[in-house]
Design a protein around this motif. Structure first.
Motif: not given
Ligand code: PMV
Length: 350
Positions: A289-305, A318-330
């Motif tokens: 998420v930090r990488h996307w913000r620094d490199d012109g990707g969709p701005p998204a911010y994390f939170t964790i319960d 940006d919802l569809a693009e954020v979900a697509r990118l997140a879905g590809e992460l290990p």
């Protein structure tokens, strides 16, 4: 009067978290019961959350015949285990002690998402249960009163009653208030489910352990208050002065959301024994998420319960693009996307 009521409530994810309970004085007998009814389960920090339309609980409460000796419960099609059953009976006893429920009931509750995985199932579950129980009571209940009743089951459940962006201030007998309705909010969330075993420490147990042992607990209380004030100011400005500036709203809320989440997890991780809820997939999402913000990707911010999964706050565009990118992460198993959800509702009553 109805004998069977079904209600639905959406789950919510806090942008400004609560972790810790207000201390209760020691009282006895009747005074204790009265105090418990009014003040039980009051968070020690004020919180603000976003209700999620895609994650919900639907709960049916049915009055049992006079001959019944106890409450019964089914959760997601299975008989509730001993711990859930006893928490539930304790909660229902509060309604009986207040004269709002006569006799025993059968509770049948379904979540449309994984239970007890750090996805705030207790929030939607207790909010739906409180709404259904209010439908059995003789008098209709205000949203504030219903929120207080939901809070007595689970602190975060109070915020699922008004829906949208809702604020739960610290206070004796606190109730959540609507800060911004779901309709018209430009925000959305991607819930990233990561590979991890089921969590072993509940929020309830974890937060009392943190209050007793984390050296940073007092600092957390002060930080949470500052974060809450900052978010309240942002929301006030966005509705009164800058309506329409969605990018600024996301940036202001998102920055504080991440700071607040990291402060809460610092307290969790320095609790003894340590509450380390993160899994490798959790960290993969945080870095990405930090990488996307620094490199012109969709701005998204994390939170964790209190669990390994990561929720990403972003703009609806940006919802569809954020979900697509997140879905590809290990380590990310799947991503659930959600728009803001509305208030808890009674669906049927017979
Ligand atoms: O509602 P509870 O008692 O399960 O506690 C919720 C705690 C967090 O989810 C970690 C934070 C929050 O404010 O929802």
């Amino acid at each position: 009067m109805p004998s069977k009521v079904t209600a639905r409530a959406h789950s919510n994810i806090a942008l400004c978290k609560y972790w810790g309970k207000l201390e209760l004085p020691r009282l006895n007998g009747e005074a204790w019961l009265d105090w418990r009814l009014r003040k039980i389960n009051c968070p020690a920090t004020s919180s603000i959350s976003l209700c999620l339309a895609a994650l919900s609980s639907e709960t049916t409460v049915t009055l049992l015949p006079d001959s019944a000796q106890q409450d019964t419960a089914m959760l997601d099609g299975r008989e509730a285990d001993g711990r859930s059953q006893s928490l539930l009976s304790g909660y229902l006893s509060l309604w009986r002690a207040a004269g709002l429920l006569k006799g025993y009931v059968h509770v049948d509750s379904h979540n449309n998402f994984p239970t007890a995985a750090g996805l705030a199932s207790s929030a939607s579950g207790y909010a739906a249960l409180a709404a259904a129980l209010s439908g059995l009571a003789a008098e209709p209940m205000s949203s504030q009163e219903l929120s207080r009743w939901a809070r007595r089951g689970s602190g975060s459940a109070a915020r699922s009653i008004p829906g949208g962006l809702s604020a739960l201030p610290v206070g004796s007998d606190a109730a959540a208030q609507l800060a911004a309705p779901a309709e018209g909010l430009p925000l959305a969330m991607s819930v990233c489910i990561v590979d991890a075993p089921p969590k072993d420490v509940s929020s309830r147990d974890g937060m009392s352990r943190s209050a007793a042992t984390s050296p940073y607990y007092q600092a957390w209380l002060a930080q949470a208050l500052a974060d809450y004030d900052s978010m309240v100011e942002t929301l006030w400005r966005s509705t009164h002065e800058e309506s329409g500036d969605a990018d600024k709203l996301l940036w202001e809320l998102g920055t504080v959301t991440e700071r607040n989440c990291l402060a809460m997890h610092a307290v969790m991780q320095t609790t003894v024994p340590s509450l380390l809820y993160w899994a490798p997939g959790t960290l993969a999402v945080m870095h990405a998420v930090r990488h996307w913000r620094d490199d012109g990707g969709p701005p998204a911010y994390f939170t964790i319960d209190a669990g390994p999964h990561v929720e990403l706050l972003c703009l609806q565009n940006d919802l569809a693009e954020v979900a697509r990118l997140a879905g590809e992460l290990p380590g990310v198993q799947r991503v659930i996307t959600s728009l803001p959800g509305g208030p808890a509702q009674i669906l049927s009553s017979e």
